[in-house]
Design a protein around this motif. Structure first.
Motif, PDB file in Angstrom:
ATOM      1  N   ILE A 280       0.846  -1.182   0.000  1.00 33.63           N
ATOM      2  CA  ILE A 280       0.000   0.000   0.000  1.00 33.63           C
ATOM      3  C   ILE A 280       0.887   1.240   0.000  1.00 33.63           C
ATOM      4  O   ILE A 280       1.792   1.375   0.828  1.00 33.63           O
ATOM      5  N   THR A 282       1.631   4.720   1.076  1.00 36.04           N
ATOM      6  CA  THR A 282       1.137   5.452   2.243  1.00 36.04           C
ATOM      7  C   THR A 282       1.588   6.905   2.278  1.00 36.04           C
ATOM      8  O   THR A 282       1.243   7.642   3.195  1.00 36.04           O
ATOM      9  N   GLY A 283       2.380   7.354   1.312  1.00 39.79           N
ATOM     10  CA  GLY A 283       2.833   8.742   1.334  1.00 39.79           C
ATOM     11  C   GLY A 283       3.375   9.167  -0.004  1.00 39.79           C
ATOM     12  O   GLY A 283       3.730   8.334  -0.851  1.00 39.79           O
ATOM     13  N   SER A 313       5.908   3.269   1.084  1.00 44.68           N
ATOM     14  CA  SER A 313       4.935   2.183   0.938  1.00 44.68           C
ATOM     15  C   SER A 313       5.068   1.221   2.110  1.00 44.68           C
ATOM     16  O   SER A 313       6.140   1.067   2.692  1.00 44.68           O
ATOM     17  N   THR A 314       3.967   0.569   2.418  1.00 42.33           N
ATOM     18  CA  THR A 314       3.934  -0.414   3.495  1.00 42.33           C
ATOM     19  C   THR A 314       3.441  -1.741   2.932  1.00 42.33           C
ATOM     20  O   THR A 314       2.414  -1.786   2.256  1.00 42.33           O
ATOM     21  N   LYS A 316       1.771  -4.879   3.967  1.00 44.35           N
ATOM     22  CA  LYS A 316       1.006  -5.473   5.055  1.00 44.35           C
ATOM     23  C   LYS A 316       0.925  -6.982   4.845  1.00 44.35           C
ATOM     24  O   LYS A 316       0.930  -7.463   3.710  1.00 44.35           O
ATOM     25  N   ALA A 357      -5.338   2.853  -1.187  1.00 48.60           N
ATOM     26  CA  ALA A 357      -4.491   2.794   0.005  1.00 48.60           C
ATOM     27  C   ALA A 357      -5.131   1.933   1.092  1.00 48.60           C
ATOM     28  O   ALA A 357      -5.140   2.276   2.267  1.00 48.60           O
ATOM     29  N   LYS A 358      -5.702   0.799   0.680  1.00 49.01           N
ATOM     30  CA  LYS A 358      -6.308  -0.095   1.651  1.00 49.01           C
ATOM     31  C   LYS A 358      -6.199  -1.526   1.144  1.00 49.01           C
ATOM     32  O   LYS A 358      -5.877  -1.777  -0.019  1.00 49.01           O
TER      33      LYS A 358
END
Length: 470
Positions: A280, A282-283, A313-314, A316, A357-358
């Motif tokens: 995702i 994230t910024g 980015s993350t 998950k 973003a989910k």
């Protein structure tokens, strides 16, 4: 790491292994202690165009991607097996690797051994790694068998690709899929610290060889490792600055298997976190030094180029449930073929939501149908049969809106999500010259238009030397 120390480790392991090179294994203590292993060097030539994933911003080491070398890796492996008693056994697998790809001046600087997790038991730097690949003890008591330690578990029978084989993550940082096709996943899976219990039920009616397997992984979650930025095999755009969320772990699963009327089957369940991850953004990309100052502004704290212009980015790793079964039948009377089926249901499987973003959840079904048959093809080989294998894989997304699927970005674990994805594979292999020449052919076709053709040939000299050309 000091180069002298690296050389010492390699030479020490080589001396232990190669001194009695005329025998395949060493035996001590009346055969209770066995030591064997191998020395392997792999070189892979670069024949394609430049890798677009290594092009991003001014901070990336700019090379022309005219490298001739994709990989030049040497590995020494030792396997040590000790039988303390007929019911108690110890096993250890130790590996040392060196990566010399950067001897090619056109190969970018990259981290050849990026995997890192609690309990990995390794010493490494950019081009060297010494690891305890496996370490466990086996204890047998009546109909029960217990394995404790760092180990691998293989479920399912698919060739090349994994369906039910979901317990251990993969180390794709350098092996990628071709090694899994030819060697199986034994050298691709990342071993985990776990408790594994098998209970044999010989007196169960109707079902022969009935067995119940339970496993528990107490360590923190370990995900699939991909090639690092700058690697010739990098598959992630360098513009993404990805940070993984480490889950607590405590994964577990169970498997019941047996034979019913000639049908070999298994029922499987595994509760674990996603190995491939859902990435995702994230910024926005950063163009300052982290303190609000422009990147080229004089003074201020030092700035790391790895942050400049990259999307934060993350990755998950949500919780997943894998529910499946397998079945195989050896029909030796008429067709002389083995028929295989595998099925996997992943309720609420996590996917990447394009631009949202989910994490999106979609019920997913995967299955495989395969046929294997040794066939006489005397025009090709008059002395040996040719083993032929066919597989069909399908992935079905259930109750997913078609517009929602079109909006999804390409996932890191296998392409854009569609309502139905179909893949066919074909494999053939045979042996010549007293089984000293072993050609293998593998072909995969994706109905979305992709394909992969992977021939290989193994040459055997004596008892200790092998050459693979692929």
């Amino acid at each position: 790491m000091n180069k002298t120390f690296k050389l010492f480790v390699i030479l020490a392991v080589l001396a232990a292994f190669l001194a009695p090179s005329e025998v395949p294994a060493l035996e001590y203590m009346d055969g209770k202690l066995n030591i064997n292993g191998f020395l392997q060097t792999q070189y892979r030539l670069h024949v394609a165009g430049k890798n677009p994933n290594n092009e991003s911003n001014i901070c990336v080491d700019k090379k022309n991607d005219k490298n001739d070398t994709n990989m030049w890796r040497s590995t020494v492996q030792l396997e040590i097996n000790y039988e303390a008693t007929p019911l108690w056994n110890w096993f250890a697998k130790v590996r040392a690797h060196t990566e010399q790809a950067r001897q090619d001046k056109d190969v970018r600087k990259f981290e050849a051994f990026p995997k890192e997790y609690p309990g990995d038991f390794k010493i490494e730097d950019d081009d060297f790694m010494l690891e305890l690949a496996e370490f466990y003890t086996d204890i047998t008591a009546g109909d029960m068998w217990l394995r404790l330690g760092k180990q691998q578990v293989s479920w399912g029978q698919t060739d090349g690709f994994r369906l039910l084989d979901v317990i251990n993550p993969n180390d794709f940082s350098w092996r990628l899929i071709s090694d899994a096709l030819y060697e199986g996943h034994d050298n691709v899976r990342e071993s985990l610290w776990m408790v594994r219990l098998n209970y044999s039920m010989p007196m169960l009616p109707v079902i022969d060889n009935a067995n119940l397997e339970l496993l528990y992984i107490p360590q923190k979650h370990v995900w699939d490792e991909l090639p690092s930025t700058g690697s010739p095999y990098n598959v992630v755009p360098a513009v993404l600055d990805i940070h993984h969320e480490r889950q607590d772990g405590h994964e577990w699963g169970t498997k019941f298997s047996g034979i019913w009327g000639g049908l070999e089957f298994s029922l499987n369940y595994f509760r674990a976190y996603s190995d491939y991850g859902v990435t995702i953004v994230t910024g926005p990309p950063r163009f300052d030094d982290g303190w609000g100052a422009p990147f080229f502004a004089p003074g201020g704290p030092p700035f790391t180029c790895n942050d400049y212009g990259r999307l934060k980015s993350t990755a998950k790793h949500p919780l997943m449930h894998h529910v499946g079964w397998s079945a195989s039948y050896d029909e030796n009377e008429f067709s002389k073929a083995v028929y295989r089926l595998e099925f996997l249901w992943e309720p609420n499987r996590p996917y990447e939501g394009g631009g949202n973003a989910k994490v999106s959840r979609i019920n997913t079904i995967k299955y495989m149908f395969g046929i294997d048959r040794p066939t006489w093809m005397r025009w090709l080989n008059s002395r040996r049969t040719v083993s032929l294998g066919f597989q069909m894989f399908q992935t079905l997304t259930i109750n997913a809106d078609s517009g929602e699927l079109r909006d999804r970005i390409i996932t890191l674990d296998g392409g854009q999500v569609q309502s139905t994805t179909t893949l066919f594979t074909f494999a053939a292999d045979t042996q010549y010259y007293s089984d000293r020449v072993h050609p293998i052919l593998f072909y995969a076709y994706d109905t979305r238009g992709g394909y992969w053709f992977a021939p290989q040939c193994e040459f055997l000299w004596g008892d200790n030397w092998r050459l693979y050309v692929m």
